[in-house]
Design an enzyme around this catalytic site. Structure first.
Site, PDB file in Angstrom:
ATOM      1  N   GLY A  11      12.122  34.430  45.058  1.00  0.00           N
ATOM      2  CA  GLY A  11      12.966  34.339  43.881  1.00  0.00           C
ATOM      3  C   GLY A  11      13.691  33.017  43.829  1.00  0.00           C
ATOM      4  N   PRO A  12      14.325  32.734  42.716  1.00  0.00           N
ATOM      5  CA  PRO A  12      15.056  31.460  42.575  1.00  0.00           C
ATOM      6  C   PRO A  12      16.270  31.420  43.482  1.00  0.00           C
ATOM      7  CG  PRO A  12      15.432  32.882  40.681  1.00  0.00           C
ATOM      8  CD  PRO A  12      14.369  33.542  41.492  1.00  0.00           C
ATOM      9  N   PRO A  13      16.850  30.241  43.670  1.00  0.00           N
ATOM     10  CA  PRO A  13      18.040  30.142  44.538  1.00  0.00           C
ATOM     11  C   PRO A  13      19.223  30.910  43.954  1.00  0.00           C
ATOM     12  CG  PRO A  13      17.056  27.980  44.159  1.00  0.00           C
ATOM     13  CD  PRO A  13      16.387  28.917  43.208  1.00  0.00           C
ATOM     14  N   GLY A  14      20.033  31.450  44.858  1.00  0.00           N
ATOM     15  CA  GLY A  14      21.272  32.082  44.449  1.00  0.00           C
ATOM     16  C   GLY A  14      21.152  33.513  43.994  1.00  0.00           C
ATOM     17  N   VAL A  15      20.035  34.202  44.284  1.00  0.00           N
ATOM     18  CA  VAL A  15      19.893  35.594  43.852  1.00  0.00           C
ATOM     19  C   VAL A  15      20.121  36.578  44.992  1.00  0.00           C
ATOM     20  CG1 VAL A  15      18.347  35.024  41.956  1.00  0.00           C
ATOM     21  CG2 VAL A  15      17.396  35.513  44.209  1.00  0.00           C
ATOM     22  N   GLY A  16      20.398  36.092  46.222  1.00  0.00           N
ATOM     23  CA  GLY A  16      20.772  36.995  47.314  1.00  0.00           C
ATOM     24  C   GLY A  16      19.662  37.333  48.275  1.00  0.00           C
ATOM     25  N   LYS A  17      18.704  36.449  48.479  1.00  0.00           N
ATOM     26  CA  LYS A  17      17.601  36.753  49.391  1.00  0.00           C
ATOM     27  C   LYS A  17      18.086  36.825  50.841  1.00  0.00           C
ATOM     28  CE  LYS A  17      15.197  33.175  48.074  1.00  0.00           C
ATOM     29  NZ  LYS A  17      16.117  32.660  47.041  1.00  0.00           N
ATOM     30  N   THR A  18      18.852  35.838  51.275  1.00  0.00           N
ATOM     31  CA  THR A  18      19.329  35.814  52.659  1.00  0.00           C
ATOM     32  C   THR A  18      20.293  36.951  52.949  1.00  0.00           C
ATOM     33  OG1 THR A  18      19.074  33.412  52.708  1.00  0.00           O
ATOM     34  CG2 THR A  18      20.445  34.396  54.408  1.00  0.00           C
ATOM     35  N   SER A  28       0.899  27.842  31.688  1.00  0.00           N
ATOM     36  CA  SER A  28       1.600  28.707  30.740  1.00  0.00           C
ATOM     37  C   SER A  28       1.860  28.052  29.389  1.00  0.00           C
ATOM     38  CB  SER A  28       2.932  29.162  31.336  1.00  0.00           C
ATOM     39  OG  SER A  28       2.719  29.877  32.533  1.00  0.00           O
ATOM     40  N   LYS A  61      10.876  34.636  32.643  1.00  0.00           N
ATOM     41  CA  LYS A  61      10.774  33.918  31.363  1.00  0.00           C
ATOM     42  C   LYS A  61      11.541  34.647  30.266  1.00  0.00           C
ATOM     43  CE  LYS A  61       6.296  31.905  32.572  1.00  0.00           C
ATOM     44  NZ  LYS A  61       4.846  31.885  32.294  1.00  0.00           N
TER      45      LYS A  61
END
Length: 892
Positions: A413-420, A788, A831
């Protein structure tokens, strides 16, 4: 001489713990206990040189045997003296005379039934400070052997009834004429003379010892020589028991010869070693001698030998048998090396790594509570329902089968979505330790597998180093940014990760530095990535991909309210009463300042507001302090009531009505309530607005596309224009090969359908003759690539040639074939969320992406109209106001 000494029938007994005094030997002792001091005062100090005492060996064992009773060695009798009482138990025989603790006092003590009478050669009295305790230093000389008949106690010390064992003078003179004794005497003297000669060469002593051989009787020489050797307690007792002269000489000759042979062997070894010693070995020998000297002087600060400590640490590490054998070989090699040798340091560091690794140390998992884990996930993360459900499923399987080899989860996912933070939540739910290993920018395979020990500066890989740091072999290990590994001449780290992430192979993971297999099967691996495309397919096949799309504005609002604002206020030393950010202000920040998939920029904007509040708060504190420390306040706030000038305390009375107004005015200005004006003052003018799409699509030839980037979904405008030229196609905007080919396909399709779509007269063979086409993707500094944009390019060209504007509220995405079919693309949820952030109300998607729309939150679908297209004609129908009027002429 012993043969002239007359022994009394009773002697005061001084017990020697596990030590024997032989006739002719001289020993120096220090008496500090009550028993020994009393004995010396009454038996030696007061009688001067006439005093005799008995020295009796005492064996102190640790076994609690019944044989400790005195009667086992000495049969006690019944004393006739009223002042004496018979000692029938030996539990406290030594007592404080040997300064033993309570533990040693309880040990069974065995009196020996033979001892040696001794006289004092020297006595000195002293007093310890500050206790004032009296002590004596006594030099004793052994005289002759005696046998104990009975032991009793006199006051605080012991006495014994004895009988003499050594021969009288007449018996000795008769025995010395025995041929066997003469032969034994010659053998003893010859051996002793040889020993003295060796010692003179070795120690450079004077010839005083040779004089003893000529002046002292042989039976006395035997005791004197043996007493000077360091022999065991049992051999000393055996020599004490040698009353018979033949036995004594034989045993003394044997002991002297043994001592002589040991000296010769030591000299031979020393000469052989010294002949082979190099300079470094000599230095090592000198250092060992210096260490021994320091230990004797008490100057050695090392509590234990480092190598011995390392060996004990390795023994307690719990290595598997095969690895323990390898470690033992390396340890033996290290012991033979000297610290100055080049390989000593690397070998020792390697052994310390083996000892530090958690071969069998694990973190005990508590019973997994799925309800508590779900509550914790909801508390830590807002939204992400699909991701949380997959994590709960993962934990449920671990609860039913703790040793199950679960899949390797990969959060994309994109940065800042809480993966870590999701990975740390899994570790908390499992009660396991958590360790993060960043793989971003790693290009060397050695970062994963380690360097070989043959290289200078070699070290283990990040995985082994991480396990050493965390201290257990079953942590939750996060492989962060796994999509950002590279490859060069030093190898491919992604290929090295194939073994790490394969449950069938990582049980015997072989680090090049470690060079022995290490079991990684107990480690729970979790990976994170921003994109799937850079991950090699074999490595991606070993992981289960869980996509984390961006957040909706509603989700961002809840995250900011529950998590970000309290954290920002706490980090800046503020309180909720001083900084108030209403929900409407948070919505404005989300809509006008942070159009991103994650929440990092949102947190930065909130932090800017907190800093502004901190500045205001600090300034108000300065004003309050200045008003407190300054001169008189304004007279309107003061009453005229004052104390006299000579009073010690000055008081000012503030009227209630005036003070209330002032205090309320101060309170109203103290809190910072964020509104639209404060946002513009702190964050500047709005960066985004809902009119951007309408303004940019105000002219024909512009269409709105949706693309996916590493930062989530984005809105991409495509601009096309025509000009005089030769029919060439110009593309700008840092485009990749795929998007350039899409532009060629789009132009070919439009030219092929120009007549059918009434873009040119049917009689016109080439309607692009003498015209060039220029297609531009704005934000030219940002590289762009991907399939796309096919339908977006066709829509832009059709708008240009037909001079009709595309609807400003419509965006589209999809790949197009040369025949006009619309193919599915990825990243639909990202998107659609990007279109929603930009205020777009209609989205055109490929018909085969209908299944992906279910992932879009219902709140977003309520605000956006989704239209599905199978062919390019469907896209044109939806893209233009009033539909596509020329669609009826299309042949496809």
């Amino acid at each position: 001489m012993a043969e002239t000494v007359e022994l009394p029938s009773r002697l005061a007994i001084l017990p020697f713990r596990n030590k024997v005094l032989l006739p002719g030997a001289v020993i120096r002792i220090r008496c500090t206990s009550t028993r020994s001091v009393k004995l010396v005062e009454q038996e030696l100090w007061q009688r001067e040189d006439k005093g005799l005492i008995g020295v009796l060996p005492v064996r102190v064992t640790e076994a609690a045997a019944a044989a400790a009773a005195v009667g086992n060695l000495v049969s006690p009798g019944s004393g006739s003296d009223n002042e004496e009482r018979i000692v029938k138990s030996s539990a406290d025989v030594l007592g404080d005379s040997q300064k033993q603790g309570a533990k040693n006092q309880e040990e069974p003590i065995h009196w020996y039934n033979r001892g040696v009478a001794a006289r004092a050669l020297s006595l000195s009295r002293g007093v310890e400070k500050p206790s004032g305790r009296v002590t004596y230093i006594v030099i004793l000389e052994g005289l002759c052997r005696f046998s104990v008949q009975e032991i009793s106690e006199r006051g605080t010390y012991f006495v014994a009834r004895i009988s003499r064992l050594d021969m009288t003078k007449a018996e000795l003179e008769l025995a010395e004429q025995d041929p066997d004794i003469i032969l034994l005497s010659r053998q003893f003297k010859a051996t002793a003379m040889e020993l003295i000669s060796v010692l003179e060469q070795k120690q450079k002593i004077a010839g005083r010892t040779k004089v003893l051989l000529d002046t002292v009787p042989v039976h006395r020489l035997a005791d004197i020589f043996v007493a000077s050797f360091e022999i065991g307690f049992e051999e000393q007792l055996s020599m004490l028991d040698s009353v018979d002269l033949k036995v004594r000489l034989s045993k003394a000759t044997e002991l002297v010869d043994r001592h002589l042979q040991s000296i010769r062997v030591a000299e031979k070894i020393t000469q052989k070693v010294e002949g082979q010693l190099s300079k470094s070995q000599k230095e090592f020998l000198l250092r060992q001698q210096m260490r021994a000297i320091k230990e004797e002087l008490g100057d050695n600060d090392d509590d234990e030998d480092d190598i011995a400590a390392l060996e004990r640490k390795m023994q307690s590490a719990g290595m598997p048998p095969s690895i323990w054998k390898h470690a033992q070989r390396e340890l033996r090699r290290l012991k033979k090396m000297q610290p100055q040798q080049p390989g000593y340091s690397s070998s020792r560091v390697y052994l310390e790594l083996l000892a530090d690794l958690p071969w069998e140390k694990v973190t005990e998992e508590r019973e997994i509570d799925l309800k508590a884990a779900k509550e914790q996930l909801d508390f830590d993360h807002y939204g992400l329902a699909k991701v949380k459900q997959r994590i709960i499923e993962y934990l449920a399987v671990r609860k039913l089968k703790p040793d199950a080899r679960g899949p390797v989860l990969c959060f994309v996912g994109p940065p800042g979505v809480g993966k870590t933070s999701l990975a740390s939540s899994i570790a908390a739910a499992l009660n396991r330790k958590f360790i993060r290993i960043s793989l971003g920018g790693v290009k060397d395979e050695a970062d994963i597998r380690g360097h070989r020990r043959t290289y200078i500066g070699s070290m283990p890989g990040r995985l082994i180093e991480g396990l050493k740091r965390v201290g257990v072999n079953n942590p939750v290990m996060l492989l962060d940014e796994i999509d950002k590994t590279g490859s060069d001449v030093r190898g491919d780290p992604a290929s090295a990760l194939l073994e790490v992430l394969d449950p069938e192979q990582n049980g015997t993971f072989n680090d090049h530095y470690l060079n022995v297999p290490f079991d990684l099967s107990k480690v729970i691996f979790i990976a994170t990535a921003n994109r799937i495309q850079p991950i090699p397919p074999p490595l991606l096949d070993r992981m289960e991909v869980i996509e984390l799309p961006g957040y909706t504005p509603e989700e961002k609002l809840r995250i900011a309210t529950k998590h970000l604002i309290p954290r920002v206020i706490d980090q800046h030393g503020l309180s909720p009463d001083f900084l108030q950010i209403p929900e409407d202000s948070v919505k404005l920040v989300i809509q006008r300042y942070t159009r991103e998939a994650g929440v990092r920029n949102l947190e930065r904007s909130l932090a800017s507001l907190a800093r502004a509040a901190a500045v205001k708060m600090a300034e108000q504190e300065c004003i309050v302090q200045a008003g407190t420390n300054g001169h008189q306040p304004t007279t309107s706030l003061l009453d005229t009531t004052r104390l006299a000038d000579s009073a010690e305390v000055e008081m000012e009375v503030i009227p209630m009505d005036s003070s209330h107004d002032e205090i309320n005015a101060f309170a109203s200005t103290s809190a910072l309530i964020v509104d639209e004006s404060v946002l513009e003052k702190v964050l500047g003018p709005p960066r985004f607005d809902d009119r951007e799409a309408a303004e940019r699509v105000s002219n024909p030839g512009v269409s709105v596309g949706l693309v996916w980037t590493a930062f989530g979904g984005e809105v991409q405008f495509v601009e096309a224009t025509t000009m005089a030229g030769k029919g060439d196609l110009h593309l700008t905007g840092q485009l990749g090969d795929v998007i350039k080919e899409s532009a060629q396909i789009a132009l070919t399709w439009v030219r092929a359908r120009a007549a059918d779509l009434k873009l040119s007269p049917a009689s016109e063979i080439n309607f692009l003759e003498n015209r060039d086409i220029h297609i531009h993707f704005p934000a030219g500094a940002v590289p762009k690539d991907g399939p796309s944009a096919g339908v977006t390019l066709v829509t832009s060209l059709v708008s240009l040639f037909s001079q009709r504007k595309v609807r400003a509220d419509t965006a589209m995405t999809g790949e197009m074939t040369l025949r006009g079919l619309v193919l599915p693309v990825g990243g639909i949820k990202d998107k659609v969320l990007a279109a929603h952030r930009y205020g777009i109300k209609r989205v055109i998607l490929p018909d085969r992406n209908m299944k992906d729309v279910v992932e879009v939150p219902s709140t977003v679908l309520a605000d956006i109209e989704i239209m599905f297209a199978k062919r390019m004609e469907d896209v044109l129908e939806y893209a233009f106001e009033g539909g596509c009027p020329w669609r009826q002429y299309a042949k496809l």
